[in-house]
Scaffold this motif. Structure first.
Motif, PDB file in Angstrom:
ATOM      1  N   VAL A 210       2.436  18.715  15.043  1.00  0.00           N
ATOM      2  CA  VAL A 210       2.383  18.477  13.587  1.00  0.00           C
ATOM      3  C   VAL A 210       1.190  19.247  13.004  1.00  0.00           C
ATOM      4  O   VAL A 210       0.085  19.203  13.556  1.00  0.00           O
ATOM      5  CB  VAL A 210       2.229  16.971  13.287  1.00  0.00           C
ATOM      6  N   ASP A 211       1.396  19.964  11.913  1.00  0.00           N
ATOM      7  CA  ASP A 211       0.292  20.710  11.299  1.00  0.00           C
ATOM      8  C   ASP A 211      -0.585  19.791  10.462  1.00  0.00           C
ATOM      9  O   ASP A 211      -0.086  18.863   9.812  1.00  0.00           O
ATOM     10  CB  ASP A 211       0.843  21.824  10.381  1.00  0.00           C
ATOM     11  N   SER A 212      -1.894  20.088  10.452  1.00  0.00           N
ATOM     12  CA  SER A 212      -2.783  19.404   9.504  1.00  0.00           C
ATOM     13  C   SER A 212      -2.629  20.059   8.139  1.00  0.00           C
ATOM     14  O   SER A 212      -2.213  21.217   8.029  1.00  0.00           O
ATOM     15  CB  SER A 212      -4.248  19.531   9.968  1.00  0.00           C
ATOM     16  N   ALA A 213      -2.978  19.312   7.100  1.00  0.00           N
ATOM     17  CA  ALA A 213      -2.966  19.890   5.746  1.00  0.00           C
ATOM     18  C   ALA A 213      -4.058  20.952   5.653  1.00  0.00           C
ATOM     19  O   ALA A 213      -5.055  20.908   6.394  1.00  0.00           O
ATOM     20  CB  ALA A 213      -3.203  18.790   4.721  1.00  0.00           C
ATOM     21  N   ASP A 214      -3.871  21.901   4.746  1.00  0.00           N
ATOM     22  CA  ASP A 214      -4.870  22.980   4.621  1.00  0.00           C
ATOM     23  C   ASP A 214      -6.193  22.478   4.059  1.00  0.00           C
ATOM     24  O   ASP A 214      -7.264  22.905   4.478  1.00  0.00           O
ATOM     25  CB  ASP A 214      -4.322  24.090   3.701  1.00  0.00           C
ATOM     26  N   GLU A 215      -6.115  21.546   3.109  1.00  0.00           N
ATOM     27  CA  GLU A 215      -7.317  21.095   2.394  1.00  0.00           C
ATOM     28  C   GLU A 215      -8.150  20.189   3.303  1.00  0.00           C
ATOM     29  O   GLU A 215      -7.598  19.313   3.983  1.00  0.00           O
ATOM     30  CB  GLU A 215      -6.887  20.324   1.156  1.00  0.00           C
ATOM     31  N   ASP A 216      -9.465  20.376   3.310  1.00  0.00           N
ATOM     32  CA  ASP A 216     -10.275  19.521   4.184  1.00  0.00           C
ATOM     33  C   ASP A 216     -10.365  18.110   3.596  1.00  0.00           C
ATOM     34  O   ASP A 216     -10.035  17.874   2.430  1.00  0.00           O
ATOM     35  CB  ASP A 216     -11.649  20.130   4.461  1.00  0.00           C
ATOM     36  N   ALA A 217     -10.811  17.210   4.430  1.00  0.00           N
ATOM     37  CA  ALA A 217     -10.787  15.779   4.090  1.00  0.00           C
ATOM     38  C   ALA A 217     -11.561  15.473   2.818  1.00  0.00           C
ATOM     39  O   ALA A 217     -11.074  14.754   1.926  1.00  0.00           O
ATOM     40  CB  ALA A 217     -11.352  14.981   5.255  1.00  0.00           C
ATOM     41  N   VAL A 218     -12.766  16.011   2.702  1.00  0.00           N
ATOM     42  CA  VAL A 218     -13.624  15.653   1.566  1.00  0.00           C
ATOM     43  C   VAL A 218     -13.023  16.171   0.268  1.00  0.00           C
ATOM     44  O   VAL A 218     -12.953  15.459  -0.736  1.00  0.00           O
ATOM     45  CB  VAL A 218     -15.057  16.166   1.790  1.00  0.00           C
ATOM     46  N   GLU A 219     -12.541  17.405   0.293  1.00  0.00           N
ATOM     47  CA  GLU A 219     -11.896  17.948  -0.925  1.00  0.00           C
ATOM     48  C   GLU A 219     -10.660  17.138  -1.284  1.00  0.00           C
ATOM     49  O   GLU A 219     -10.401  16.876  -2.471  1.00  0.00           O
ATOM     50  CB  GLU A 219     -11.545  19.421  -0.713  1.00  0.00           C
TER      51      GLU A 219
ATOM     52  N   ASN B  75      -4.101  11.993  17.819  1.00  0.00           N
ATOM     53  CA  ASN B  75      -3.807  10.550  17.885  1.00  0.00           C
ATOM     54  C   ASN B  75      -3.262  10.055  16.541  1.00  0.00           C
ATOM     55  O   ASN B  75      -2.322   9.256  16.496  1.00  0.00           O
ATOM     56  CB  ASN B  75      -5.065   9.769  18.252  1.00  0.00           C
ATOM     57  N   ALA B  76      -3.859  10.548  15.455  1.00  0.00           N
ATOM     58  CA  ALA B  76      -3.387  10.148  14.125  1.00  0.00           C
ATOM     59  C   ALA B  76      -1.971  10.661  13.881  1.00  0.00           C
ATOM     60  O   ALA B  76      -1.091   9.922  13.424  1.00  0.00           O
ATOM     61  CB  ALA B  76      -4.347  10.660  13.049  1.00  0.00           C
ATOM     62  N   LYS B  77      -1.733  11.913  14.240  1.00  0.00           N
ATOM     63  CA  LYS B  77      -0.396  12.493  14.061  1.00  0.00           C
ATOM     64  C   LYS B  77       0.637  11.774  14.930  1.00  0.00           C
ATOM     65  O   LYS B  77       1.769  11.511  14.496  1.00  0.00           O
ATOM     66  CB  LYS B  77      -0.441  13.984  14.387  1.00  0.00           C
ATOM     67  N   HIS B  78       0.235  11.433  16.140  1.00  0.00           N
ATOM     68  CA  HIS B  78       1.136  10.702  17.046  1.00  0.00           C
ATOM     69  C   HIS B  78       1.513   9.349  16.445  1.00  0.00           C
ATOM     70  O   HIS B  78       2.684   8.938  16.467  1.00  0.00           O
ATOM     71  CB  HIS B  78       0.464  10.521  18.400  1.00  0.00           C
ATOM     72  N   THR B  79       0.518   8.687  15.860  1.00  0.00           N
ATOM     73  CA  THR B  79       0.783   7.382  15.247  1.00  0.00           C
ATOM     74  C   THR B  79       1.765   7.526  14.083  1.00  0.00           C
ATOM     75  O   THR B  79       2.706   6.741  13.942  1.00  0.00           O
ATOM     76  CB  THR B  79      -0.529   6.744  14.756  1.00  0.00           C
ATOM     77  N   LEU B  80       1.607   8.576  13.299  1.00  0.00           N
ATOM     78  CA  LEU B  80       2.560   8.816  12.194  1.00  0.00           C
ATOM     79  C   LEU B  80       3.955   9.087  12.737  1.00  0.00           C
ATOM     80  O   LEU B  80       4.964   8.623  12.201  1.00  0.00           O
ATOM     81  CB  LEU B  80       2.081   9.989  11.334  1.00  0.00           C
ATOM     82  N   GLN B  81       4.030   9.833  13.853  1.00  0.00           N
ATOM     83  CA  GLN B  81       5.345  10.101  14.466  1.00  0.00           C
ATOM     84  C   GLN B  81       5.992   8.819  14.956  1.00  0.00           C
ATOM     85  O   GLN B  81       7.187   8.575  14.730  1.00  0.00           O
ATOM     86  CB  GLN B  81       5.189  11.078  15.634  1.00  0.00           C
ATOM     87  N   VAL B  82       5.200   7.952  15.575  1.00  0.00           N
ATOM     88  CA  VAL B  82       5.738   6.679  16.088  1.00  0.00           C
ATOM     89  C   VAL B  82       6.352   5.866  14.943  1.00  0.00           C
ATOM     90  O   VAL B  82       7.380   5.219  15.095  1.00  0.00           O
ATOM     91  CB  VAL B  82       4.623   5.877  16.785  1.00  0.00           C
ATOM     92  N   LEU B  83       5.710   5.964  13.777  1.00  0.00           N
ATOM     93  CA  LEU B  83       6.162   5.187  12.608  1.00  0.00           C
ATOM     94  C   LEU B  83       7.151   5.967  11.751  1.00  0.00           C
ATOM     95  O   LEU B  83       7.566   5.489  10.692  1.00  0.00           O
ATOM     96  CB  LEU B  83       4.940   4.792  11.762  1.00  0.00           C
TER      97      LEU B  83
ATOM     98  N   LEU C 110       0.838  -1.210   0.000  1.00  0.00           N
ATOM     99  CA  LEU C 110       0.000   0.000   0.000  1.00  0.00           C
ATOM    100  C   LEU C 110       0.870   1.255   0.000  1.00  0.00           C
ATOM    101  O   LEU C 110       1.937   1.275   0.610  1.00  0.00           O
ATOM    102  CB  LEU C 110      -0.907   0.046   1.243  1.00  0.00           C
ATOM    103  N   MET C 111       0.378   2.304  -0.673  1.00  0.00           N
ATOM    104  CA  MET C 111       0.982   3.631  -0.546  1.00  0.00           C
ATOM    105  C   MET C 111      -0.095   4.538   0.039  1.00  0.00           C
ATOM    106  O   MET C 111      -1.116   4.816  -0.617  1.00  0.00           O
ATOM    107  CB  MET C 111       1.447   4.163  -1.897  1.00  0.00           C
ATOM    108  N   VAL C 112       0.075   4.938   1.291  1.00  0.00           N
ATOM    109  CA  VAL C 112      -0.934   5.768   1.961  1.00  0.00           C
ATOM    110  C   VAL C 112      -0.770   7.209   1.483  1.00  0.00           C
ATOM    111  O   VAL C 112       0.217   7.871   1.775  1.00  0.00           O
ATOM    112  CB  VAL C 112      -0.806   5.668   3.493  1.00  0.00           C
ATOM    113  N   GLU C 113      -1.765   7.680   0.720  1.00  0.00           N
ATOM    114  CA  GLU C 113      -1.713   9.035   0.144  1.00  0.00           C
ATOM    115  C   GLU C 113      -2.001  10.102   1.183  1.00  0.00           C
ATOM    116  O   GLU C 113      -1.558  11.252   1.074  1.00  0.00           O
ATOM    117  CB  GLU C 113      -2.783   9.154  -0.959  1.00  0.00           C
TER     118      GLU C 113
ATOM    119  N   THR D 213       5.629  11.107   9.273  1.00  0.00           N
ATOM    120  CA  THR D 213       4.903  12.390   9.276  1.00  0.00           C
ATOM    121  C   THR D 213       4.925  13.040   7.895  1.00  0.00           C
ATOM    122  O   THR D 213       4.402  14.127   7.715  1.00  0.00           O
ATOM    123  CB  THR D 213       5.509  13.354  10.319  1.00  0.00           C
ATOM    124  N   ASP D 214       5.484  12.333   6.912  1.00  0.00           N
ATOM    125  CA  ASP D 214       5.375  12.794   5.525  1.00  0.00           C
ATOM    126  C   ASP D 214       3.953  12.630   4.996  1.00  0.00           C
ATOM    127  O   ASP D 214       3.576  13.261   4.009  1.00  0.00           O
ATOM    128  CB  ASP D 214       6.337  12.013   4.625  1.00  0.00           C
TER     129      ASP D 214
END
Ligand code: RIB
Ligand code: CA
Length: 317
Positions: free
Chosen positions: A96-105, A47-55, A27-30, A58-59
């Motif tokens: 960690v910053d969230s992306a500017d674009e919202d999830a649905v877009e 929690n999601a950002k923390h999980t990315l940091q653990v792994l 898988l490539m997680v986009e 954070t890219d």
């Protein structure tokens, strides 16, 4: 390698689905999109950002989505996952910053740019995906596969006897998604049959002493207590991890039922009920693929491989 967006209400078991998806070479997680569900929305984001940091991933961008269901009042599951969602009250402060674009877009832009190439792994209430389907009538053609953890097909639910949490929280969204899209479904029934990590596997995971295994050791406690108190099980149900593993590894899918699915969106006893119909009553095509049985030993092996830091599919070698 399959491109995928993970839509999540990030709490304990969601983190393990992220570990599996991000560790897999298949898988490539986009991106990761956040939806209202388990615990407070901002805690889910952290929690999601923390999980990315653990792994050390954070890219991967985090896109924030719906902070409440389409129509119903938001309901949480802090009794199952702890106040913050990771087994206790504490919420990580990742910076960690969230992306500017919202999830649905983000979902729509990604699938429109690559028709038929990007799949969705949906492991929370389906609000974001329903909003995407409402804005894009051709979504079913634009996505590759849609994998959903949700529902309780011919099985008692975990919020009410009729309904599982993801479908109960936002039944209007679940109805829309199952009506508009052809999904692969991993429900609460197969989770209890084949997606519970036994005490031995939990102990082996804890002994791995990797950052991911340490995170698992923290978040698994409420799952063990919940399973023991609510279901008399000595183990940890992993619904979201099972959905991720089934998406990654067709080899572990032992039985798949093609059936017409519908969801009751009405308030009341059957809110969130997932109806599987082969009688033609629904007058719907049998376009849902319900995973009815999984090789539970192979699932545990995949799970442990990912926590050890290897691609989960290497456990199948
Ligand atoms: O019913 C199980 C589902 O509800 C899982 O996705 C869990 O994370 C919760 O969201
Ligand atoms: Ca979830």
């Amino acid at each position: 390698m399959d491109r995928v967006i993970v839509d999540t209400d990030t709490a304990a078991d969601d983190t393990q689905a992220l570990v599996l998806a991000l560790r897999s070479d298949r898988l490539m997680v986009e991106g990761v999109t956040i939806v209202a569900g388990n615990v407070a929305f901002d805690a889910q984001v952290e929690n999601a950002k923390h999980t990315l940091q653990v792994l050390d991933r954070t890219d991967v961008p985090i896109h924030e989505g719906a902070e409440r269901p389409l129509l119903k009042e938001w309901s949480h599951a802090t009794d199952v996952h702890g106040e913050g969602g990771l087994g206790g009250g504490a919420v990580p402060e990742t910076g960690v910053d969230s992306a500017d674009e919202d999830a649905v877009e983000f979902i729509l832009e990604t699938v429109r740019a690559s028709p038929g190439e990007v799949s969705l792994l949906c492991i929370g209430p389906l609000t974001n995906v329903a909003l995407a389907a409402a804005r894009e009538p051709d979504l079913d053609e634009l996505v590759d596969e849609v994998w959903v953890m949700g529902g309780a097909v011919d099985h008692p639910g975990n919020v009410t006897p009729a309904a599982e949490f993801n479908f109960w929280v936002d039944p209007d969204a679940a109805k829309r998604v199952l009506g508009d899209l052809s999904v692969h479904l991993v429900d609460w029934g197969v989770t209890l049959r084949d997606g519970v990590l036994g005490r031995d596997a939990v102990d082996r995971a804890r002994a791995l002493e990797t950052p991911a295994a340490d995170l698992f050791g923290t978040v698994v406690e409420p799952a063990l207590a919940y399973a023991r108190e609510q279901h008399g099980i000595d183990g940890a149900p992993q619904p979201d991890g099972l959905a991720a593993a089934c998406m990654i590894a067709p080899e572990i899918r032992e039985s798949v039922r093609e059936v017409a699915l519908a969801v009751d969106e009405r308030e009341g006893l059957t809110r969130g009920f997932s109806l599987a119909d082969e009688s033609g009553t629904l007058d719907r095509s049998a376009d849902a693929r319900v995973i009815e049985a999984v090789d539970r030993e192979a699932f545990a092996d995949l799970f442990l491989a990912a926590l050890a830091g290897d691609p989960p599919e290497t456990a199948l070698d």
